[in-house]
Design a protein around this motif. Structure first.
Motif, PDB file in Angstrom:
ATOM      1  N   ARG A 122     -36.002  -9.680 -29.918  1.00 60.18           N
ATOM      2  CA  ARG A 122     -35.332  -9.893 -28.850  1.00 60.18           C
ATOM      3  C   ARG A 122     -35.845  -8.696 -27.753  1.00 60.18           C
ATOM      4  NH1 ARG A 122     -31.247 -10.540 -32.724  1.00 60.18           N
ATOM      5  NH2 ARG A 122     -30.436  -8.654 -32.388  1.00 60.18           N
ATOM      6  N   ALA A 204     -33.950  -2.847 -20.564  1.00 61.40           N
ATOM      7  CA  ALA A 204     -32.565  -3.419 -20.712  1.00 61.40           C
ATOM      8  C   ALA A 204     -32.169  -3.827 -21.975  1.00 61.40           C
ATOM      9  CB  ALA A 204     -32.295  -4.302 -19.589  1.00 61.40           C
ATOM     10  N   GLN A 205     -33.243  -4.502 -22.432  1.00 62.70           N
ATOM     11  CA  GLN A 205     -32.913  -5.216 -23.900  1.00 62.70           C
ATOM     12  C   GLN A 205     -32.740  -4.272 -24.898  1.00 62.70           C
ATOM     13  OE1 GLN A 205     -32.308  -8.656 -23.964  1.00 62.70           O
ATOM     14  NE2 GLN A 205     -31.308  -8.308 -26.043  1.00 62.70           N
ATOM     15  N   ALA A 208     -29.351  -2.636 -24.634  1.00 60.86           N
ATOM     16  CA  ALA A 208     -28.334  -3.375 -25.145  1.00 60.86           C
ATOM     17  C   ALA A 208     -28.265  -3.718 -26.527  1.00 60.86           C
ATOM     18  CB  ALA A 208     -28.661  -5.084 -24.416  1.00 60.86           C
ATOM     19  N   GLU A 209     -29.347  -3.536 -27.215  1.00 59.72           N
ATOM     20  CA  GLU A 209     -29.485  -3.692 -28.687  1.00 59.72           C
ATOM     21  C   GLU A 209     -28.526  -2.629 -29.199  1.00 59.72           C
ATOM     22  OE1 GLU A 209     -29.964  -6.405 -30.109  1.00 59.72           O
ATOM     23  OE2 GLU A 209     -31.003  -7.697 -28.652  1.00 59.72           O
ATOM     24  N   SER A 252     -31.790 -10.340 -15.967  1.00 57.21           N
ATOM     25  CA  SER A 252     -31.940 -10.744 -17.241  1.00 57.21           C
ATOM     26  C   SER A 252     -32.633 -12.023 -17.680  1.00 57.21           C
ATOM     27  CB  SER A 252     -30.522 -10.968 -18.023  1.00 57.21           C
ATOM     28  OG  SER A 252     -29.846 -11.955 -17.607  1.00 57.21           O
TER      29      SER A 252
ATOM     30  N   ARG B  32     -28.325 -12.791 -29.289  1.00 54.10           N
ATOM     31  CA  ARG B  32     -29.144 -12.032 -28.384  1.00 54.10           C
ATOM     32  C   ARG B  32     -27.991 -11.556 -27.711  1.00 54.10           C
ATOM     33  NH1 ARG B  32     -31.050 -12.853 -23.007  1.00 54.10           N
ATOM     34  NH2 ARG B  32     -32.591 -11.606 -22.649  1.00 54.10           N
ATOM     35  N   ARG B  33     -27.949 -10.109 -27.384  1.00 51.53           N
ATOM     36  CA  ARG B  33     -27.130  -9.447 -26.455  1.00 51.53           C
ATOM     37  C   ARG B  33     -27.599  -9.297 -25.138  1.00 51.53           C
ATOM     38  NH1 ARG B  33     -25.306  -4.438 -30.390  1.00 51.53           N
ATOM     39  NH2 ARG B  33     -25.924  -5.608 -32.216  1.00 51.53           N
ATOM     40  N   ALA B  34     -26.451  -9.731 -24.289  1.00 52.09           N
ATOM     41  CA  ALA B  34     -26.974  -9.803 -22.757  1.00 52.09           C
ATOM     42  C   ALA B  34     -27.287  -8.482 -22.338  1.00 52.09           C
ATOM     43  CB  ALA B  34     -25.946 -10.717 -22.011  1.00 52.09           C
ATOM     44  N   PRO B  35     -28.400  -8.181 -21.813  1.00 47.35           N
ATOM     45  CA  PRO B  35     -28.328  -6.743 -21.370  1.00 47.35           C
ATOM     46  C   PRO B  35     -27.752  -6.547 -19.901  1.00 47.35           C
ATOM     47  CG  PRO B  35     -30.492  -7.870 -21.076  1.00 47.35           C
ATOM     48  CD  PRO B  35     -29.562  -8.544 -21.684  1.00 47.35           C
ATOM     49  N   LYS B  36     -27.255  -5.189 -19.754  1.00 50.81           N
ATOM     50  CA  LYS B  36     -26.575  -4.943 -18.478  1.00 50.81           C
ATOM     51  C   LYS B  36     -27.336  -4.865 -17.394  1.00 50.81           C
ATOM     52  CE  LYS B  36     -22.681  -2.428 -20.242  1.00 50.81           C
ATOM     53  NZ  LYS B  36     -21.981  -0.999 -20.386  1.00 50.81           N
TER      54      LYS B  36
END
Ligand code: HEM
Ligand code: SF4
Ligand code: FES
Lengths: 252, 257
Positions: A122, A204-205, A208-209, A252, B32-36
């Motif tokens: 991802r 950012a990803q 977020a993970e 995003s 999939r986690r949405a990023p901030k």
């Protein structure tokens, strides 16, 4: 032939609690790879009617990056190479080895020693690509690349996505991986159009993970089987600050 | 999507190929986690806040250290230096203008530094929910391992220091005294002095790692500069630590009274 005591993390699945279980293996040849040694253990477990130990592997030649294990507290064990390229001659008869999965919020355990590394996919899909017309390959010399940049890009591109950097990092940060991917494209002319957006989206990803932030400790680079250097993270930081200065927005 | 194919990394779980036996576990890969998307959600931006505020504090500390060394020129020189900070720019500017600007900038730097440190600390904790049973260090330095706890002790130190020498609230001779008297009173007290010494050593360690980290965070390190950056970190950290320790230790050993 060697005999070893293995203390292996056993966990049925993501939702169950795991624990260390002790096994003994005998008849281990020093020429076996570490994974072959685990195969020997699993053959025995299967014959005994036990549940074999799940571990990830694929190429067994150090290029796919799936065989990550924590061996006696060091990612990929005592040699700076993947576990499939680690041989039992690196150990001595009678050794006691603790074998654990990568531990990170972003790498949940699937079973035993196997973790779900799809968070890396991802991060890649967030920005680890270039837009290029498909079809006939362009003439190789049509886009000159300075030697320095092509060397650095090649070095970064050797990252196999094994996750050892995350596993070793006290912050559980995937910044070395992310930086390798950001650099290898960002250093090439073909990677310029998305350069600003790429670094913002990939960082950012990674955040977020449930990976941590980098605090420049350097454990990652010290265990990376491909020797990706800390300089790569500096380049990522430089690119990200440059992107913000250029007014790119982290969407995003 | 579910992974059942043998070649999908992260999903294929083998038991070894010796038997031609492959146990394949089917898993649902995490969503999939949405990023901030806020600028200040990025860990790299938080680190930049930390680096810039850290550098502001270092510059201040260098000036502060030089000021402290006035204690070696005697009570009068020290007190008049302390008076001078309060009158910079007079009469064009009102009294204490410079002092208050410095105070506000420093307060902002400390608060932002602290905010970023805590926020990244929490992120790091989420990133390793289950600890290793066995974990070895391969290359990390003592300085890099102690930044967080060392930083917290420094925060306590900063509070104590203001209560002691600026406000006089916890000072043995209190507020109704000259800065020089407060200095001598504090460092004639062994427990207080020990706390200062320990804090300054922690500050040295913090800066030894912090200066390298700030250079890296601001994207300025590379393999060629690595030795120079590490050298700079040692020199600045060493100068600040020794420079700040000279005055308290001189009071303890009677070189200043
Ligand atoms: C309020 C108390 C403090 C706390 C809780 C604190 C905490 C931290 C933490 C956790 C880091 C992160 C280390 C890393 O990411 O590698 C850091 C970095 C740093 N600190 Fe502090 N610190 C404090 C005070 C100070 C002071 C007084 C100075 C300077 C005089 C300073 C200068 C720095 C620098 C230059 C960095 C490097 C920034 C970076 O990571 O890029 N800190 N601090
Ligand atoms: S940077 Fe190195 S340790 Fe990290 S995923 Fe890539 S190859 Fe593995
Ligand atoms: S199994 Fe492919 S790198 Fe080890």
């Amino acid at each position: 032939m060697m005999s070893l005591t293995l203390r292996i993390w056993r966990q049925r699945d993501r939702t169950k609690k795991g624990k260390m279980v002790t096994y003994h293996v005998t008849d281990v040849s020093p020429d076996m790879s570490f994974l072959e040694m685990l195969d020997v253990l699993n053959e025995k477990l299967i014959l005994d009617g036990d549940d074999p130990v799940a571990f990830d592997h694929d190429c067994r030649e150090g290029i796919c990056g799936s065989c990550g294990l924590m061996i006696n507290g060091i990612a990929h064990g005592p040699e700076q190479a993947t576990v499939c390229q680690l041989h039992m001659r690196s150990f001595s008869d009678g050794d006691v080895l603790d074998i654990e999965p990568w531990r990170a919020g972003g790498f949940p355990v699937v079973k035993d020693l196997a973790v779900d590394r799809s968070a890396f996919d991802r991060i890649i899909s967030a920005g680890g690509f270039i837009s290029a017309p498909t079809g006939t390959a362009p003439e190789a010399h049509s886009t000159p690349v300075p030697k320095k940049n092509s060397d650095a890009a090649f070095d970064a591109a050797t990252c196999i996505g094994c996750g050892a950097c995350v596993a070793a990092c006290p912050n559980g940060s995937a910044m070395l991986f992310t930086a390798a991917k950001v650099s290898h494209l960002g250093l090439m002319p073909q990677g310029q159009p998305e350069r600003d957006a790429r670094v913002l989206k990939m960082v950012a990803q990674q955040d977020a993970e449930d990976f941590g932030g980098c605090s420049n400790i350097g454990e990652c680079s010290a265990v990376c089987p491909k020797g990706i250097s800390m300089e790569t993270i500096s380049r990522l930081n430089h690119d990200l600050l440059g992107a913000l200065r250029a007014g790119a927005v982290p969407m995003s | 999507m579910s992974c059942v194919t043998v070649r999908s990394p992260g999903c294929h779980v083998g038991t070894g190929l010796t038997f031609g036996l492959v146990a394949t576990v089917t898993t649902q890969p995490a969503q999939r986690r949405a990023p901030k998307t806020g600028r200040f959600d990025s860990s790299v931006v938080k680190k930049t806040v930390m680096a810039v505020s850290g550098i502001i504090m270092i510059l201040y500390l260098l000036a502060h250290m030089v000021g402290n060394l006035k204690a070696f020129s005697g009570a009068e020189a020290f007190n008049s230096y302390s008076g001078w900070i309060r009158t910079i720019g007079e009469p064009a500017l009102p009294a204490q203008t410079a002092l208050w600007i410095i105070r506000i900038v420093l307060l902002a730097a400390v608060v932002l530094h602290f905010w970023a440190a805590i926020s990244l600390w929490r992120q790091a904790r989420r990133a390793r929910p289950v600890p290793y049973v066995t974990k070895k260090r391969v290359q990390q330095s003592f300085a890099s391992r102690t930044v967080r706890w060392g930083g917290l002790i420094l925060a306590l130190f900063i509070i104590w220091h203001i209560l002691d020498l600026t406000l006089g609230a916890v000072n043995p001779v209190g507020y109704d005294s000259t800065p020089y008297d407060r200095l001598i009173a504090s460092f004639s007290n062994i427990p207080i002095t020990l706390f200062y010494v320990v804090s300054m050593v922690l500050l040295g360690l913090h800066l030894r790692h912090g200066i390298f980290a700030a250079t890296q965070t601001l994207g300025q390190t590379n393999k060629r500069r690595e030795r120079a950056v590490n050298g700079l970190a040692y020199v600045v950290a060493g100068v600040i630590t020794v420079g700040f320790l000279l005055v308290p230790l001189s009071v303890v050993f009677g070189l200043i009274d």
